[in-house]
Design a protein around this motif. Structure first.
Motif, PDB file in Angstrom:
ATOM      1  N   MET A   1      38.848  56.777  17.477  1.00 13.54           N
ATOM      2  CA  MET A   1      38.372  57.016  18.823  1.00 13.54           C
ATOM      3  C   MET A   1      38.820  55.846  19.684  1.00 13.54           C
ATOM      4  SD  MET A   1      34.389  57.245  20.073  1.00 13.54           S
ATOM      5  CE  MET A   1      33.967  57.597  18.430  1.00 13.54           C
ATOM      6  N   SER A   2      39.502  56.163  20.762  1.00 13.86           N
ATOM      7  CA  SER A   2      40.008  55.095  21.607  1.00 13.86           C
ATOM      8  C   SER A   2      39.490  55.245  23.035  1.00 13.86           C
ATOM      9  CB  SER A   2      41.538  55.121  21.598  1.00 13.86           C
ATOM     10  OG  SER A   2      42.027  54.147  22.467  1.00 13.86           O
ATOM     11  N   ILE A   3      38.418  54.520  23.329  1.00 15.49           N
ATOM     12  CA  ILE A   3      37.896  54.541  24.694  1.00 15.49           C
ATOM     13  C   ILE A   3      38.124  53.192  25.353  1.00 15.49           C
ATOM     14  CG2 ILE A   3      36.200  56.341  24.228  1.00 15.49           C
ATOM     15  CD1 ILE A   3      34.057  54.138  24.171  1.00 15.49           C
ATOM     16  N   GLU A   4      39.043  52.409  24.806  1.00 15.34           N
ATOM     17  CA  GLU A   4      39.311  51.063  25.304  1.00 15.34           C
ATOM     18  C   GLU A   4      39.797  51.061  26.751  1.00 15.34           C
ATOM     19  OE1 GLU A   4      38.635  48.245  23.519  1.00 15.34           O
ATOM     20  OE2 GLU A   4      37.803  49.647  22.065  1.00 15.34           O
ATOM     21  N   ARG A   5      40.518  52.096  27.167  1.00 13.76           N
ATOM     22  CA  ARG A   5      41.101  52.130  28.511  1.00 13.76           C
ATOM     23  C   ARG A   5      40.452  53.187  29.405  1.00 13.76           C
ATOM     24  NH1 ARG A   5      46.052  49.578  28.991  1.00 13.76           N
ATOM     25  NH2 ARG A   5      46.709  51.084  30.552  1.00 13.76           N
ATOM     26  N   ILE A   6      39.272  53.677  29.011  1.00 18.70           N
ATOM     27  CA  ILE A   6      38.581  54.698  29.786  1.00 18.70           C
ATOM     28  C   ILE A   6      37.574  54.032  30.721  1.00 18.70           C
ATOM     29  CG2 ILE A   6      37.179  56.792  29.686  1.00 18.70           C
ATOM     30  CD1 ILE A   6      40.003  57.097  28.513  1.00 18.70           C
ATOM     31  N   LEU A   7      37.615  54.454  31.980  1.00 18.81           N
ATOM     32  CA  LEU A   7      36.785  53.845  33.025  1.00 18.81           C
ATOM     33  C   LEU A   7      35.818  54.849  33.635  1.00 18.81           C
ATOM     34  CD1 LEU A   7      39.735  52.317  35.085  1.00 18.81           C
ATOM     35  CD2 LEU A   7      38.368  51.100  33.406  1.00 18.81           C
ATOM     36  N   ALA A   8      34.680  54.346  34.055  1.00 20.81           N
ATOM     37  CA  ALA A   8      33.753  55.079  34.908  1.00 20.81           C
ATOM     38  C   ALA A   8      33.751  54.313  36.239  1.00 20.81           C
ATOM     39  CB  ALA A   8      32.364  55.112  34.305  1.00 20.81           C
ATOM     40  N   ILE A   9      34.058  55.021  37.318  1.00 21.27           N
ATOM     41  CA  ILE A   9      34.149  54.386  38.629  1.00 21.27           C
ATOM     42  C   ILE A   9      32.984  54.865  39.476  1.00 21.27           C
ATOM     43  CG2 ILE A   9      35.577  54.033  40.676  1.00 21.27           C
ATOM     44  CD1 ILE A   9      38.021  54.714  38.858  1.00 21.27           C
ATOM     45  N   SER A  10      32.184  53.936  39.959  1.00 21.91           N
ATOM     46  CA  SER A  10      31.026  54.276  40.771  1.00 21.91           C
ATOM     47  C   SER A  10      31.462  55.024  42.028  1.00 21.91           C
ATOM     48  CB  SER A  10      30.282  52.999  41.143  1.00 21.91           C
ATOM     49  OG  SER A  10      29.148  53.300  41.886  1.00 21.91           O
ATOM     50  N   GLY A  11      30.780  56.140  42.293  1.00 20.94           N
ATOM     51  CA  GLY A  11      31.086  56.933  43.475  1.00 20.94           C
ATOM     52  C   GLY A  11      32.177  57.967  43.265  1.00 20.94           C
ATOM     53  N   LYS A  12      32.783  57.985  42.081  1.00 17.28           N
ATOM     54  CA  LYS A  12      33.832  58.954  41.767  1.00 17.28           C
ATOM     55  C   LYS A  12      33.377  59.783  40.563  1.00 17.28           C
ATOM     56  CE  LYS A  12      37.499  56.856  44.037  1.00 17.28           C
ATOM     57  NZ  LYS A  12      37.654  57.438  45.332  1.00 17.28           N
ATOM     58  N   PRO A  13      33.573  61.098  40.624  1.00 16.97           N
ATOM     59  CA  PRO A  13      33.142  61.940  39.502  1.00 16.97           C
ATOM     60  C   PRO A  13      34.070  61.807  38.300  1.00 16.97           C
ATOM     61  CG  PRO A  13      34.291  63.251  41.126  1.00 16.97           C
ATOM     62  CD  PRO A  13      34.171  61.869  41.705  1.00 16.97           C
ATOM     63  N   GLY A  14      33.514  61.975  37.125  1.00 21.40           N
ATOM     64  CA  GLY A  14      34.317  62.006  35.907  1.00 21.40           C
ATOM     65  C   GLY A  14      34.707  60.647  35.389  1.00 21.40           C
ATOM     66  N   LEU A  15      35.665  60.679  34.470  1.00 18.22           N
ATOM     67  CA  LEU A  15      36.181  59.471  33.835  1.00 18.22           C
ATOM     68  C   LEU A  15      37.653  59.315  34.157  1.00 18.22           C
ATOM     69  CD1 LEU A  15      34.517  59.851  30.326  1.00 18.22           C
ATOM     70  CD2 LEU A  15      33.838  58.302  32.153  1.00 18.22           C
ATOM     71  N   TYR A  16      38.145  58.089  34.022  1.00 21.82           N
ATOM     72  CA  TYR A  16      39.526  57.775  34.373  1.00 21.82           C
ATOM     73  C   TYR A  16      40.181  56.968  33.265  1.00 21.82           C
ATOM     74  CZ  TYR A  16      38.241  59.402  38.968  1.00 21.82           C
ATOM     75  OH  TYR A  16      37.810  60.192  39.995  1.00 21.82           O
ATOM     76  N   ASP A  17      41.476  57.199  33.087  1.00 18.43           N
ATOM     77  CA  ASP A  17      42.270  56.444  32.123  1.00 18.43           C
ATOM     78  C   ASP A  17      43.006  55.355  32.894  1.00 18.43           C
ATOM     79  OD1 ASP A  17      43.668  55.598  29.907  1.00 18.43           O
ATOM     80  OD2 ASP A  17      45.050  57.294  29.878  1.00 18.43           O
ATOM     81  N   LEU A  18      42.817  54.106  32.492  1.00 20.79           N
ATOM     82  CA  LEU A  18      43.473  52.977  33.137  1.00 20.79           C
ATOM     83  C   LEU A  18      44.963  53.036  32.836  1.00 20.79           C
ATOM     84  CD1 LEU A  18      43.330  50.231  34.626  1.00 20.79           C
ATOM     85  CD2 LEU A  18      42.899  49.187  32.411  1.00 20.79           C
ATOM     86  N   LYS A  19      45.776  53.122  33.887  1.00 18.19           N
ATOM     87  CA  LYS A  19      47.227  53.230  33.695  1.00 18.19           C
ATOM     88  C   LYS A  19      47.917  51.881  33.854  1.00 18.19           C
ATOM     89  CE  LYS A  19      47.626  57.424  32.573  1.00 18.19           C
ATOM     90  NZ  LYS A  19      47.988  57.742  31.219  1.00 18.19           N
ATOM     91  N   LEU A  20      47.697  51.199  34.982  1.00 20.43           N
ATOM     92  CA  LEU A  20      48.314  49.887  35.161  1.00 20.43           C
ATOM     93  C   LEU A  20      47.537  49.069  36.167  1.00 20.43           C
ATOM     94  CD1 LEU A  20      50.503  49.665  37.926  1.00 20.43           C
ATOM     95  CD2 LEU A  20      51.257  51.649  36.658  1.00 20.43           C
ATOM     96  N   GLN A  21      47.714  47.774  36.056  1.00 18.93           N
ATOM     97  CA  GLN A  21      47.027  46.842  36.934  1.00 18.93           C
ATOM     98  C   GLN A  21      47.987  46.401  38.034  1.00 18.93           C
ATOM     99  OE1 GLN A  21      44.983  44.047  34.541  1.00 18.93           O
ATOM    100  NE2 GLN A  21      43.677  43.348  36.202  1.00 18.93           N
ATOM    101  N   THR A  22      47.464  46.259  39.250  1.00 15.87           N
ATOM    102  CA  THR A  22      48.265  45.788  40.374  1.00 15.87           C
ATOM    103  C   THR A  22      47.642  44.502  40.907  1.00 15.87           C
ATOM    104  OG1 THR A  22      46.999  47.022  42.028  1.00 15.87           O
ATOM    105  CG2 THR A  22      48.841  48.182  40.985  1.00 15.87           C
ATOM    106  N   ARG A  23      48.268  43.921  41.931  1.00 16.98           N
ATOM    107  CA  ARG A  23      47.710  42.697  42.513  1.00 16.98           C
ATOM    108  C   ARG A  23      46.380  42.951  43.198  1.00 16.98           C
ATOM    109  NH1 ARG A  23      51.919  40.698  46.542  1.00 16.98           N
ATOM    110  NH2 ARG A  23      52.102  42.939  46.702  1.00 16.98           N
ATOM    111  N   THR A  24      46.205  44.126  43.760  1.00 16.37           N
ATOM    112  CA  THR A  24      44.996  44.416  44.535  1.00 16.37           C
ATOM    113  C   THR A  24      43.986  45.282  43.791  1.00 16.37           C
ATOM    114  OG1 THR A  24      46.067  46.341  45.519  1.00 16.37           O
ATOM    115  CG2 THR A  24      46.257  44.237  46.702  1.00 16.37           C
ATOM    116  N   GLY A  25      44.237  45.617  42.544  1.00 13.02           N
ATOM    117  CA  GLY A  25      43.332  46.477  41.784  1.00 13.02           C
ATOM    118  C   GLY A  25      44.046  47.098  40.611  1.00 13.02           C
TER     119      GLY A  25
END
Length: 140
Positions: A1-25
């Motif tokens: 089970m790999s939930i290492e890159r799964i995010l919950a974002i406050s104010g947004k429905p569902g879950l998100y997979d972290l794809k890449l990091q930028t300078r601003t987020g």
């Protein structure tokens, strides 16, 4: 089970997979519809791998709770998060018998079951015990 890159974002429905990091987020992809969004540093974001559930004897990682649900359901979906609170609490007590009923609310249980069902539909949860992650955690 790999939930290492799964995010919950406050104010947004569902879950998100972290794809890449930028300078601003960072850029994340929705597990619901596959749309990519940019998330700023000011957003309240939680990594599922960092979330724990309170028990009477300490805390249990969310990944372990997901594994126990998968074990109970034989890798199938859990009950709907839209069930009434008494049914949800009884179900959660079967999965995690010593959860702290004073600090884990029905809304938390709903969130956990909703997240589990989302991840299960994507094939991201399993009743198999994680091997590599456990080894890394014990070495630190």
């Amino acid at each position: 089970m790999s939930i290492e890159r799964i995010l919950a974002i406050s104010g947004k429905p569902g879950l998100y997979d972290l794809k890449l990091q930028t300078r601003t987020g960072f850029v994340a992809e929705s597990l619901i519809d596959g749309k990519k969004i940019t998330v700023g540093m000011r957003s309240n974001v939680s990594l599922l791998s960092e979330i724990s559930i309170y028990t009477n004897s300490g805390e249990v990682r969310l990944s372990e709770v997901f594994r126990r649900i998968a074990e109970k359901e034989n890798n199938g979906p859990a009950i709907s998060h839209k069930e009434d609170n008494a049914k949800l609490e009884a179900y959660f007590a079967e999965v995690l018998p010593d959860y702290d009923q004073d600090r884990v609310y029905a809304s938390d249980i709903k969130k956990v079951l909703n997240w589990y069902n989302m991840l299960q539909a994507k094939g991201m949860v399993s009743k198999d015990a994680p091997a590599a992650a456990e080894v890394e955690n014990t070495e630190e």
